[in-house]
Design a protein around this motif. Structure first.
Motif, PDB file in Angstrom:
ATOM      1  N   UNK A 162      13.984  38.545   1.876  1.00 56.51           N
ATOM      2  CA  UNK A 162      13.893  37.085   1.801  1.00 56.51           C
ATOM      3  C   UNK A 162      14.265  36.490   3.153  1.00 56.51           C
ATOM      4  N   UNK A 163      13.474  35.522   3.600  1.00 55.16           N
ATOM      5  CA  UNK A 163      13.908  34.631   4.689  1.00 55.16           C
ATOM      6  C   UNK A 163      13.986  33.244   4.086  1.00 55.16           C
ATOM      7  N   UNK A 164      15.191  32.660   4.074  1.00 53.39           N
ATOM      8  CA  UNK A 164      15.382  31.303   3.534  1.00 53.39           C
ATOM      9  C   UNK A 164      15.860  30.431   4.690  1.00 53.39           C
ATOM     10  N   UNK A 165      15.034  29.483   5.087  1.00 52.47           N
ATOM     11  CA  UNK A 165      15.242  28.805   6.360  1.00 52.47           C
ATOM     12  C   UNK A 165      15.009  27.307   6.242  1.00 52.47           C
ATOM     13  N   UNK A 166      15.915  26.543   6.835  1.00 58.22           N
ATOM     14  CA  UNK A 166      15.679  25.105   6.850  1.00 58.22           C
ATOM     15  C   UNK A 166      14.694  24.757   7.961  1.00 58.22           C
ATOM     16  N   UNK A 167      13.839  23.782   7.690  1.00 54.88           N
ATOM     17  CA  UNK A 167      12.878  23.342   8.714  1.00 54.88           C
ATOM     18  C   UNK A 167      13.630  22.494   9.740  1.00 54.88           C
ATOM     19  N   UNK A 173      20.032  18.054  13.378  1.00 54.98           N
ATOM     20  CA  UNK A 173      18.676  17.581  13.682  1.00 54.98           C
ATOM     21  C   UNK A 173      17.786  18.605  14.370  1.00 54.98           C
ATOM     22  N   UNK A 174      18.270  19.842  14.493  1.00 52.51           N
ATOM     23  CA  UNK A 174      17.456  20.915  15.114  1.00 52.51           C
ATOM     24  C   UNK A 174      16.186  21.141  14.290  1.00 52.51           C
ATOM     25  N   UNK A 175      15.064  21.242  14.996  1.00 55.32           N
ATOM     26  CA  UNK A 175      13.801  21.557  14.309  1.00 55.32           C
ATOM     27  C   UNK A 175      13.515  23.044  14.556  1.00 55.32           C
ATOM     28  N   UNK A 176      13.511  23.824  13.507  1.00 56.65           N
ATOM     29  CA  UNK A 176      13.270  25.264  13.669  1.00 56.65           C
ATOM     30  C   UNK A 176      11.777  25.557  13.787  1.00 56.65           C
ATOM     31  N   UNK A 177      11.423  26.579  14.583  1.00 56.46           N
ATOM     32  CA  UNK A 177      10.005  26.979  14.681  1.00 56.46           C
ATOM     33  C   UNK A 177       9.599  27.745  13.421  1.00 56.46           C
ATOM     34  N   UNK A 178       9.434  27.014  12.331  1.00 57.27           N
ATOM     35  CA  UNK A 178       9.272  27.671  11.025  1.00 57.27           C
ATOM     36  C   UNK A 178       7.973  28.466  10.909  1.00 57.27           C
ATOM     37  N   UNK A 180       6.347  30.145  13.294  1.00 57.76           N
ATOM     38  CA  UNK A 180       6.484  31.418  14.011  1.00 57.76           C
ATOM     39  C   UNK A 180       7.460  32.339  13.262  1.00 57.76           C
ATOM     40  N   UNK A 181       8.558  31.763  12.778  1.00 56.56           N
ATOM     41  CA  UNK A 181       9.574  32.591  12.102  1.00 56.56           C
ATOM     42  C   UNK A 181       9.019  33.115  10.773  1.00 56.56           C
ATOM     43  N   UNK A 182       8.231  32.283  10.102  1.00 52.89           N
ATOM     44  CA  UNK A 182       7.607  32.732   8.857  1.00 52.89           C
ATOM     45  C   UNK A 182       6.659  33.896   9.143  1.00 52.89           C
ATOM     46  N   UNK A 183       5.833  33.737  10.172  1.00 60.81           N
ATOM     47  CA  UNK A 183       4.855  34.781  10.500  1.00 60.81           C
ATOM     48  C   UNK A 183       5.574  36.095  10.813  1.00 60.81           C
ATOM     49  N   UNK A 184       6.690  36.003  11.560  1.00 61.14           N
ATOM     50  CA  UNK A 184       7.432  37.228  11.914  1.00 61.14           C
ATOM     51  C   UNK A 184       8.001  37.885  10.657  1.00 61.14           C
ATOM     52  N   UNK A 185       8.547  37.079   9.748  1.00 63.54           N
ATOM     53  CA  UNK A 185       9.141  37.644   8.519  1.00 63.54           C
ATOM     54  C   UNK A 185       8.066  38.234   7.613  1.00 63.54           C
ATOM     55  N   UNK A 186       6.895  37.600   7.586  1.00 67.64           N
ATOM     56  CA  UNK A 186       5.807  38.101   6.732  1.00 67.64           C
ATOM     57  C   UNK A 186       5.323  39.476   7.202  1.00 67.64           C
ATOM     58  N   UNK A 187       5.424  39.715   8.514  1.00 66.75           N
ATOM     59  CA  UNK A 187       5.007  41.039   9.040  1.00 66.75           C
ATOM     60  C   UNK A 187       5.831  42.157   8.410  1.00 66.75           C
ATOM     61  N   UNK A 193      11.103  31.282   2.027  1.00 71.61           N
ATOM     62  CA  UNK A 193      11.318  29.950   1.442  1.00 71.61           C
ATOM     63  C   UNK A 193      11.740  29.000   2.550  1.00 71.61           C
ATOM     64  N   UNK A 194      11.043  27.878   2.648  1.00 74.87           N
ATOM     65  CA  UNK A 194      11.386  26.861   3.648  1.00 74.87           C
ATOM     66  C   UNK A 194      12.022  25.663   2.940  1.00 74.87           C
ATOM     67  N   UNK A 195      13.207  25.288   3.438  1.00 72.37           N
ATOM     68  CA  UNK A 195      13.896  24.103   2.931  1.00 72.37           C
ATOM     69  C   UNK A 195      13.410  22.911   3.756  1.00 72.37           C
ATOM     70  N   UNK A 196      12.572  22.087   3.127  1.00 71.17           N
ATOM     71  CA  UNK A 196      11.970  20.951   3.845  1.00 71.17           C
ATOM     72  C   UNK A 196      12.655  19.632   3.501  1.00 71.17           C
TER      73      UNK A 196
END
Ligand code: PLP
Length: 400
Positions: A162-167, A173-178, A180-187, A193-196
């Protein structure tokens, strides 16, 4: 910039606090509601109120149509492939708990989260780890509150389930590169799960482009009422994963011998839902789209940059988060307790939040117990920023 006249769409913003016009800068906690949303809630109870889905009478049919139309509005707002991928929840917290309760994890599996997470994207996963024997792994951040991407790459492995990450970080107020990070985790085959919760009021969301499996948000952060939220999930996963809560609506057939479950989204919507909330959430998204998310994003970026610049002149101040932060601006003044600062500026009519912002691990990372946080919405103005900075400067002088 957006016109200041937008404020008049929000009746509460006409209130005074301590004899001064309210300057509301606590939008990351909850946003105020425009008349269009208040009208939609009221109209539901005055003209449509009835339980949905199983009724044959006029009101039951009308309420069902309005509820399902709301689902379609939300699906199209986030570019879901189908309204069946949109599950109504009570909020982001509820959505994370739903997903963490149905994922089958076991000993040796890893759940990857980040230092920036809100407690609601930490604790449900810790509970899953306790139940399943899986391990929690944390992506660190640097001094600016930006996630360390090389550490993230090293932490990923085939154990990552699982990757559970806030956007967007609600604290900094940091904006994560969701993407790119999603693509890396999917590999590595992880479920993502993205917390939007803090992305939905400030930016356009396209779940197809995002590539994640699940995304959660709360209505009340995007000008809708409390008690309504959304879990978006990939339809194949929603079909194959087990149900969550049992009850009415989530079934096809019940006998004392056993039950067959309904298809998504109803499979995950046991019991009478928040019908008015769903309709009002659709009204809120219609309101936002009528103004335009790009215009809102641009407006809020200018506000937050102006606030950061003005506040940085205060002696002993530290601003948290990267310069391209959105939504929230956290700061601390040397020798001044955030609680005292928040209390004093409230007396000057300025509402901000103080404390750990439900991010205690993040506060611990910075060796602090909390910050003062101003957070922004489409109705804030440069006058609000002036009121904030004047109040903070005055309070800092009084307290130090
Ligand atoms: N995630 C983030 C980033 C948040 O800021 C919040 C609320 O502040 C939540 C999750 C939880 O939202 P709710 O309390 O509406 O479920």
């Amino acid at each position: 910039m957006l016109p200041a006249s937008l404020k008049s769409d929000f009746p509460i913003l006409g209130e005074t606090v301590n004899g001064r016009p309210l300057v509301y800068l606590d939008n990351a906690a909850t946003s105020q509601k425009p008349r269009a949303v208040l009208d939609a809630s009221r109209h539901y109870y005055e003209a449509l109120n009835s339980n949905i889905h199983r009724g044959t009478h006029f009101l039951a049919r009308a309420a069902t149509v309005a509820h399902e139309a709301a689902r379609e509005t939300i699906a199209s707002h986030i570019h879901a492939n189908s309204p069946d991928e949109v599950i109504f929840t009570s909020g982001a917290t509820d959505g994370v708990n739903l997903v963490s309760d149905i994922l089958p994890l076991s000993v040796g599996d890893e759940i990857l989260i980040s230092t920036l997470e809100h407690h609601s994207n930490i604790v449900p996963w810790q509970m899953l780890a306790e139940r399943s024997g899986a391990k929690m792994v944390m992506i660190p951040c640097d001094e600016n509150g930006v996630l360390d991407q090389s550490a993230f790459a090293n932490l990923l492995s085939d154990k990552t389930k699982v990757l559970a990450l806030t956007w967007v970080s609600n604290a900094f107020g940091t904006v994560n590169p969701v993407r790119e990070m999603t693509a890396a985790a999917k590999k590595h085959g992880a479920t993502v799960l993205i917390d939007a919760a803090q992305a939905i009021p400030h930016m356009a969301i396209d779940v197809r482009e995002l590539g994640a499996d699940f995304l959660v948000f709360s209505g009340h952060k995007v000008y809708a009422p409390t008690g309504i939220g959304v879990l978006w999930g990939r339809l194949d996963l929603l079909k194959s994963l087990p149900p969550w809560k049992g009850g009415g609506e989530m079934i096809k057939q019940v006998t004392f011998e056993g039950t067959t479950y309904n298809d998504p989204p109803f499979k995950y919507e046991a019991g009478t839902p928040n019908i008015e909330g769903a309709i009002a959430l659709a009204a809120a998204l219609d309101y936002v789209n009528a103004i335009g998310l790009d215009a809102i994003h641009d407006h809020e970026r200018k506000l937050i940059a102006a606030a950061a610049e003005a506040l940085s002149e205060i002696p002993g101040i530290r601003l948290y988060g990267p310069p391209d932060r959105i939504g929230a601006l956290s700061f601390a003044i040397e020798g001044v307790h955030h609680y005292d600062l928040g209390t004093l500026i409230d007396q000057m009519g300025v509402a901000v939040r103080t404390g750990h912002h439900c991010c205690q691990p993040l506060m611990a990372r910075f060796g602090i117990t909390g910050t003062t946080r101003a957070s922004f919405a489409l109705y804030n103005t440069m006058e609000d920023i002036e009121a904030l900075t004047t109040a903070v400067k005055k309070a800092a002088t009084m307290l130090s």
